[in-house]
Write an enzyme that holds these catalytic residues in place. Structure first.
Site, PDB file in Angstrom:
ATOM      1  N   GLU A   1       0.832  -1.208   0.000  1.00  0.00           N
ATOM      2  CA  GLU A   1       0.000   0.000   0.000  1.00  0.00           C
ATOM      3  C   GLU A   1       0.863   1.254   0.000  1.00  0.00           C
ATOM      4  O   GLU A   1       0.586   2.210  -0.720  1.00  0.00           O
ATOM      5  CB  GLU A   1      -0.944   0.006   1.205  1.00  0.00           C
ATOM      6  CG  GLU A   1      -2.054  -0.999   1.121  1.00  0.00           C
ATOM      7  CD  GLU A   1      -3.094  -0.682   0.062  1.00  0.00           C
ATOM      8  OE1 GLU A   1      -3.239   0.501  -0.311  1.00  0.00           O
ATOM      9  OE2 GLU A   1      -3.760  -1.617  -0.389  1.00  0.00           O
TER      10      GLU A   1
ATOM     11  N   TYR B   1       9.146  10.022  -3.831  1.00  0.00           N
ATOM     12  CA  TYR B   1       8.463  10.357  -2.579  1.00  0.00           C
ATOM     13  C   TYR B   1       9.137   9.651  -1.399  1.00  0.00           C
ATOM     14  O   TYR B   1       8.570   8.789  -0.744  1.00  0.00           O
ATOM     15  CB  TYR B   1       6.975  10.013  -2.645  1.00  0.00           C
ATOM     16  CG  TYR B   1       6.271  10.740  -3.756  1.00  0.00           C
ATOM     17  CD1 TYR B   1       5.838  12.053  -3.570  1.00  0.00           C
ATOM     18  CD2 TYR B   1       6.058  10.128  -4.983  1.00  0.00           C
ATOM     19  CE1 TYR B   1       5.210  12.742  -4.599  1.00  0.00           C
ATOM     20  CE2 TYR B   1       5.429  10.814  -6.013  1.00  0.00           C
ATOM     21  CZ  TYR B   1       5.009  12.113  -5.813  1.00  0.00           C
ATOM     22  OH  TYR B   1       4.399  12.788  -6.828  1.00  0.00           O
TER      23      TYR B   1
END
Length: 112
Positions: A56, A101
């Site tokens: 996730e 990120y």
């Protein structure tokens, strides 16, 4: 969707509709789900929460195709949340290189 049928007190007609849609979606999923390394195989009772969590986080703003090799490398190197918790943050950041990120990688280590 907006309901145009006023419901009387007691069971709502929408519950049956929701159950029907849920059954259809689950049936479709059983027939069409992709085999992904973080999903539990059909013979397994439940997926591994660590693998689901890791996937996730990796899949945020990234494609499945891009994540698969990183996921395989991560789970080979850090197969459990305990192993990830004990990992050097610099090593995790280096293994994350290319996924972008980087705060996601720092947060993974912090959360583990």
């Amino acid at each position: 969707w907006p309901c145009r049928v006023p419901c009387a007190p007691g069971p709502c007609h929408r519950r049956g509709l929701t159950a029907s849609i849920s059954a259809l979606l689950l049936e479709w999923y059983d027939a069409n789900a992709r085999v992904l390394p973080w999903r539990a195989p059909p013979s397994t009772a439940a997926p591994d929460p660590y693998r689901v969590w890791l996937s996730e986080v990796m899949l945020q703003q990234t494609t499945v195709a891009a994540v698969k090799p990183y996921f395989a490398a991560f789970t080979a190197r850090w197969p459990t949340v305990e192993a990830l918790a004990a990992a050097d943050e610099g090593e995790v950041m280096a293994a994350w290189a290319g996924l972008g990120y980087y705060s996601r990688a720092r947060n993974l280590v912090a959360a583990a």
